[in-house]
Design a protein around this motif. Structure first.
Motif, short mmCIF file in Angstrom:
data_model
loop_
_atom_site.label_atom_id
_atom_site.label_comp_id
_atom_site.label_asym_id
_atom_site.label_seq_id
_atom_site.Cartn_x
_atom_site.Cartn_y
_atom_site.Cartn_z
N ARG A 61 -3.76 -9.22 51.36
CA ARG A 61 -2.99 -8.12 50.76
C ARG A 61 -3.19 -8.08 49.24
NH1 ARG A 61 2.18 -9.30 54.37
NH2 ARG A 61 1.54 -8.14 56.20
N GLU A 62 -3.20 -9.28 48.63
CA GLU A 62 -3.42 -9.34 47.18
C GLU A 62 -4.81 -8.82 46.83
OE1 GLU A 62 -2.76 -13.01 45.00
OE2 GLU A 62 -1.02 -13.42 46.25
N ILE A 63 -5.81 -9.23 47.60
CA ILE A 63 -7.20 -8.77 47.35
C ILE A 63 -7.28 -7.26 47.55
CG2 ILE A 63 -9.56 -8.87 48.23
CD1 ILE A 63 -9.12 -11.87 48.72
N ALA A 64 -6.65 -6.77 48.64
CA ALA A 64 -6.66 -5.33 48.90
C ALA A 64 -5.98 -4.58 47.77
CB ALA A 64 -6.00 -5.03 50.24
N ALA A 65 -4.85 -5.14 47.29
CA ALA A 65 -4.13 -4.49 46.19
C ALA A 65 -4.98 -4.52 44.93
CB ALA A 65 -2.78 -5.17 45.96
N SER A 66 -5.65 -5.66 44.68
CA SER A 66 -6.53 -5.77 43.50
C SER A 66 -7.69 -4.79 43.59
CB SER A 66 -7.06 -7.19 43.36
OG SER A 66 -6.02 -8.09 43.06
N ILE A 67 -8.28 -4.71 44.80
CA ILE A 67 -9.40 -3.78 45.00
C ILE A 67 -8.90 -2.35 44.79
CG2 ILE A 67 -10.94 -2.81 46.75
CD1 ILE A 67 -11.32 -5.67 47.81
N LYS A 68 -7.71 -2.05 45.29
CA LYS A 68 -7.15 -0.70 45.11
C LYS A 68 -6.93 -0.42 43.63
CE LYS A 68 -3.35 2.24 46.54
NZ LYS A 68 -2.07 2.35 47.21
N ASP A 69 -6.37 -1.43 42.90
CA ASP A 69 -6.15 -1.27 41.46
C ASP A 69 -7.48 -1.07 40.72
OD1 ASP A 69 -3.45 -1.54 41.83
OD2 ASP A 69 -3.36 -3.64 41.15
N VAL A 70 -8.48 -1.89 41.10
CA VAL A 70 -9.81 -1.76 40.46
C VAL A 70 -10.41 -0.40 40.78
CG1 VAL A 70 -12.17 -2.65 40.50
CG2 VAL A 70 -10.26 -4.24 40.33
N SER A 71 -10.27 0.02 42.03
CA SER A 71 -10.80 1.32 42.45
C SER A 71 -10.13 2.45 41.68
CB SER A 71 -10.60 1.50 43.95
OG SER A 71 -11.02 2.78 44.35
N GLU A 72 -8.77 2.37 41.59
CA GLU A 72 -8.06 3.41 40.84
C GLU A 72 -8.42 3.35 39.36
OE1 GLU A 72 -3.92 2.99 41.71
OE2 GLU A 72 -4.16 3.66 43.79
N GLY A 73 -8.57 2.13 38.83
CA GLY A 73 -8.98 1.97 37.43
C GLY A 73 -10.38 2.53 37.20
N SER A 74 -11.28 2.25 38.12
CA SER A 74 -12.65 2.78 38.02
C SER A 74 -12.64 4.31 38.07
CB SER A 74 -13.51 2.24 39.17
OG SER A 74 -13.70 0.87 39.03
N LYS A 75 -11.78 4.81 38.97
CA LYS A 75 -11.67 6.26 39.10
C LYS A 75 -11.17 6.87 37.79
CE LYS A 75 -10.17 9.00 42.87
NZ LYS A 75 -9.14 9.29 43.86
N LEU A 76 -10.15 6.23 37.19
CA LEU A 76 -9.62 6.72 35.91
C LEU A 76 -10.66 6.62 34.80
CD1 LEU A 76 -5.99 5.25 36.00
CD2 LEU A 76 -6.67 7.65 36.29
N VAL A 77 -11.40 5.50 34.78
CA VAL A 77 -12.46 5.32 33.77
C VAL A 77 -13.55 6.38 33.97
CG1 VAL A 77 -14.33 3.79 33.02
CG2 VAL A 77 -12.03 2.88 33.35
N LYS A 78 -13.92 6.61 35.24
CA LYS A 78 -14.95 7.62 35.54
C LYS A 78 -14.48 9.01 35.09
CE LYS A 78 -17.53 9.72 39.29
NZ LYS A 78 -17.61 9.92 40.72
N GLU A 79 -13.23 9.36 35.43
CA GLU A 79 -12.70 10.66 35.01
C GLU A 79 -12.64 10.77 33.49
OE1 GLU A 79 -8.90 11.14 36.93
OE2 GLU A 79 -9.80 11.34 38.93
N SER A 80 -12.24 9.70 32.83
CA SER A 80 -12.17 9.70 31.38
C SER A 80 -13.57 9.87 30.78
CB SER A 80 -11.54 8.39 30.89
OG SER A 80 -11.60 8.30 29.49
N MET A 81 -14.54 9.15 31.33
CA MET A 81 -15.92 9.26 30.84
C MET A 81 -16.48 10.66 31.08
SD MET A 81 -16.71 6.48 29.37
CE MET A 81 -18.47 6.39 29.29
N GLU A 82 -16.18 11.22 32.26
CA GLU A 82 -16.64 12.57 32.55
C GLU A 82 -16.03 13.58 31.59
OE1 GLU A 82 -15.80 13.16 36.70
OE2 GLU A 82 -17.67 12.19 37.34
N ASN A 83 -14.73 13.42 31.32
CA ASN A 83 -14.07 14.31 30.36
C ASN A 83 -14.69 14.19 28.97
OD1 ASN A 83 -12.32 15.38 32.24
ND2 ASN A 83 -10.68 13.94 31.79
N LYS A 84 -14.93 12.94 28.56
CA LYS A 84 -15.54 12.71 27.25
C LYS A 84 -16.97 13.27 27.21
CE LYS A 84 -12.75 8.75 25.95
NZ LYS A 84 -12.70 7.32 25.69
N LEU A 85 -17.70 13.09 28.30
CA LEU A 85 -19.06 13.62 28.39
C LEU A 85 -19.05 15.15 28.34
CD1 LEU A 85 -22.07 13.00 28.74
CD2 LEU A 85 -21.70 13.05 31.21
N ASN A 86 -18.13 15.77 29.07
CA ASN A 86 -18.01 17.24 29.04
C ASN A 86 -17.65 17.73 27.64
OD1 ASN A 86 -18.65 17.52 31.73
ND2 ASN A 86 -16.53 17.55 32.42
#
Length: 197
Positions: free
Chosen positions: A30-55
């Motif tokens: 559960r901890e690993i799944a939660a960490s993976i979910k947090d990393v995934s959401e963080g990656s998604k936020l970083v990707k969206e932020s980078m895309e916004n900055k790139l645009n």
């Protein structure tokens, strides 16, 4: 202790260990799944932020490109306007210089007058002062004047190149004296033309 009790105790101990291990494994999963979910959401936020900055950066680059293009167009238009203004000023200066020469050169041209001859189908002669005035009027209109077959020799139909060269030299010297610059002489298709510049 009896072996059955011992076995039952060992089995109970093994089951407790398995239960603890499963519980720990499940908690760790559960901890690993939660960490993976947090990393995934963080990656998604970083990707969206980078895309916004790139645009945003791309938009700034497009705006900058448009601004540079507008400046280039403006510079090109100003350069063309300056060229046209310079050409107009040059034409005006040429016109004034030739007009001044026409009105002030009579005495000089009369004092340095020479007779010239036109050899060809129609033999004729004339005085250089009148010819130079005709040439200056054409120069003022930005035109040239044909001087093919004009010479210092009066022999009809046979002007030597020396006679023609002498005529051209005298003519150019006098025009230079009254205009302050030497006219240009060109040869094209067997025709000799004198030009203002």
């Amino acid at each position: 202790m009896e072996p059955n009790k011992l076995t039952a105790a060992a089995e109970a101990l093994i089951q407790a260990a398995v239960s603890v291990t499963e519980s720990n494994s499940l908690a760790l999963s559960r901890e690993i799944a939660a960490s993976i979910k947090d990393v995934s959401e963080g990656s998604k936020l970083v990707k969206e932020s980078m895309e916004n900055k790139l645009n945003t950066t791309n938009q700034h680059l497009c705006d900058l490109k448009d601004a540079v293009s507008a400046v280039k167009t403006s510079i090109d238009a100003q350069t063309e306007a300056i060229k046209l203004q310079t050409a107009a000023m040059k034409d005006q200066a040429r016109f004034q210089q030739i007009t001044s020469a026409l009105t002030t050169s009579d005495q000089y041209l009369t004092a340095h007058r020479f007779t010239y001859y036109v050899n060809g189908d129609h033999y004729s002669s004339g005085q250089s002062d009148q010819l130079i005035k005709r040439i200056l009027i054409l120069f003022r209109k930005n035109c040239g004047f044909y001087i093919t077959n004009y010479s210092l020799n009066s022999t009809q139909y046979s002007s030597s190149s020396k006679d023609c060269a002498g005529f051209r030299k005298n003519l150019c010297d006098q025009i230079q004296d009254i205009l302050g610059q030497r006219p240009r002489v060109t040869e094209t298709d067997g025709k000799t033309t004198i030009w203002y510049e």
